[in-house]
Design a protein around this motif. Structure first.
Motif, PDB file in Angstrom:
ATOM      1  N   PHE A   1       0.932   4.368  -2.790  1.00  0.00           N
ATOM      2  CA  PHE A   1       0.822   5.801  -2.510  1.00  0.00           C
ATOM      3  C   PHE A   1       2.027   6.560  -3.055  1.00  0.00           C
ATOM      4  O   PHE A   1       1.894   7.688  -3.542  1.00  0.00           O
ATOM      5  CB  PHE A   1       0.655   6.061  -1.007  1.00  0.00           C
ATOM      6  CG  PHE A   1      -0.745   5.851  -0.512  1.00  0.00           C
ATOM      7  CD1 PHE A   1      -1.790   6.627  -0.976  1.00  0.00           C
ATOM      8  CD2 PHE A   1      -1.011   4.865   0.419  1.00  0.00           C
ATOM      9  CE1 PHE A   1      -3.086   6.432  -0.527  1.00  0.00           C
ATOM     10  CE2 PHE A   1      -2.304   4.660   0.878  1.00  0.00           C
ATOM     11  CZ  PHE A   1      -3.337   5.440   0.402  1.00  0.00           C
ATOM     12  N   GLY A   2       3.214   5.946  -2.999  1.00  0.00           N
ATOM     13  CA  GLY A   2       4.409   6.576  -3.563  1.00  0.00           C
ATOM     14  C   GLY A   2       4.292   6.748  -5.072  1.00  0.00           C
ATOM     15  O   GLY A   2       4.637   7.802  -5.613  1.00  0.00           O
TER      16      GLY A   2
ATOM     17  N   VAL B   1       0.841  -1.201   0.000  1.00  0.00           N
ATOM     18  CA  VAL B   1       0.000   0.000   0.000  1.00  0.00           C
ATOM     19  C   VAL B   1       0.878   1.253   0.000  1.00  0.00           C
ATOM     20  O   VAL B   1       0.604   2.214  -0.731  1.00  0.00           O
ATOM     21  CB  VAL B   1      -0.960  -0.009   1.212  1.00  0.00           C
ATOM     22  CG1 VAL B   1      -1.708   1.300   1.318  1.00  0.00           C
ATOM     23  CG2 VAL B   1      -1.930  -1.174   1.108  1.00  0.00           C
ATOM     24  N   LYS B   2       1.953   1.218   0.790  1.00  0.00           N
ATOM     25  CA  LYS B   2       2.858   2.368   0.859  1.00  0.00           C
ATOM     26  C   LYS B   2       3.480   2.643  -0.515  1.00  0.00           C
ATOM     27  O   LYS B   2       3.602   3.795  -0.931  1.00  0.00           O
ATOM     28  CB  LYS B   2       3.943   2.101   1.895  1.00  0.00           C
ATOM     29  CG  LYS B   2       4.841   3.269   2.128  1.00  0.00           C
ATOM     30  CD  LYS B   2       5.838   2.981   3.233  1.00  0.00           C
ATOM     31  CE  LYS B   2       6.728   4.184   3.437  1.00  0.00           C
ATOM     32  NZ  LYS B   2       7.703   3.948   4.501  1.00  0.00           N
ATOM     33  N   ARG B   3       3.853   1.583  -1.253  1.00  0.00           N
ATOM     34  CA  ARG B   3       4.423   1.755  -2.589  1.00  0.00           C
ATOM     35  C   ARG B   3       3.392   2.369  -3.532  1.00  0.00           C
ATOM     36  O   ARG B   3       3.703   3.238  -4.328  1.00  0.00           O
ATOM     37  CB  ARG B   3       4.905   0.413  -3.143  1.00  0.00           C
ATOM     38  CG  ARG B   3       5.563   0.589  -4.502  1.00  0.00           C
ATOM     39  CD  ARG B   3       5.900  -0.732  -5.173  1.00  0.00           C
ATOM     40  NE  ARG B   3       6.566  -0.528  -6.429  1.00  0.00           N
ATOM     41  CZ  ARG B   3       5.991  -0.077  -7.542  1.00  0.00           C
ATOM     42  NH1 ARG B   3       4.730   0.244  -7.546  1.00  0.00           N
ATOM     43  NH2 ARG B   3       6.679   0.072  -8.646  1.00  0.00           N
TER      44      ARG B   3
ATOM     45  N   LYS C   1       1.754   9.535  -5.751  1.00  0.00           N
ATOM     46  CA  LYS C   1       2.317  10.858  -5.493  1.00  0.00           C
ATOM     47  C   LYS C   1       3.369  11.245  -6.536  1.00  0.00           C
ATOM     48  O   LYS C   1       3.512  12.418  -6.851  1.00  0.00           O
ATOM     49  CB  LYS C   1       2.895  10.912  -4.093  1.00  0.00           C
ATOM     50  CG  LYS C   1       1.813  10.913  -3.020  1.00  0.00           C
ATOM     51  CD  LYS C   1       2.342  10.591  -1.655  1.00  0.00           C
ATOM     52  CE  LYS C   1       2.982  11.738  -0.990  1.00  0.00           C
ATOM     53  NZ  LYS C   1       3.345  11.456   0.411  1.00  0.00           N
TER      54      LYS C   1
END
Length: 83
Positions: A6-7, A2-4, A10
């Motif tokens: 969002f990266g 999930v963090k990737r 962005k």
């Protein structure tokens, strides 16, 4: 994972990197619009933008050229999804 995501999101939409300085209702519209565009690009197998290691405000953003094909695609997308 999930963090990737969002990266990637962005990196694709630079306006999401900093605080959105709009009223909350407009921020929601910006976030939803970028999510819709991001998902459409994923469905059409567009490659993810390269990941950047750091947020350096002194590094200029690349300027996009005047791509007529891109403008036509954007117009067709707008008619299909927002009319």
């Amino acid at each position: 994972m999930v963090k990737r995501m969002f990266g990637v999101w962005k990196n694709r939409f630079q306006s999401l990197r900093n605080t959105l300085r709009f009223e909350p209702r407009r921020c929601c519209k910006v976030i939803i619009a970028t999510a819709v565009l991001h998902n459409d690009l994923k469905q059409h197998n567009c490659p993810d933008p390269p990941m950047e290691e750091q947020n350096d405000p002194d590094v200029p953003m690349p300027v996009a050229g005047n791509n007529q094909g891109g403008l036509a695609l954007r117009a067709a997308f707008t008619l299909q999804h927002f009319s």
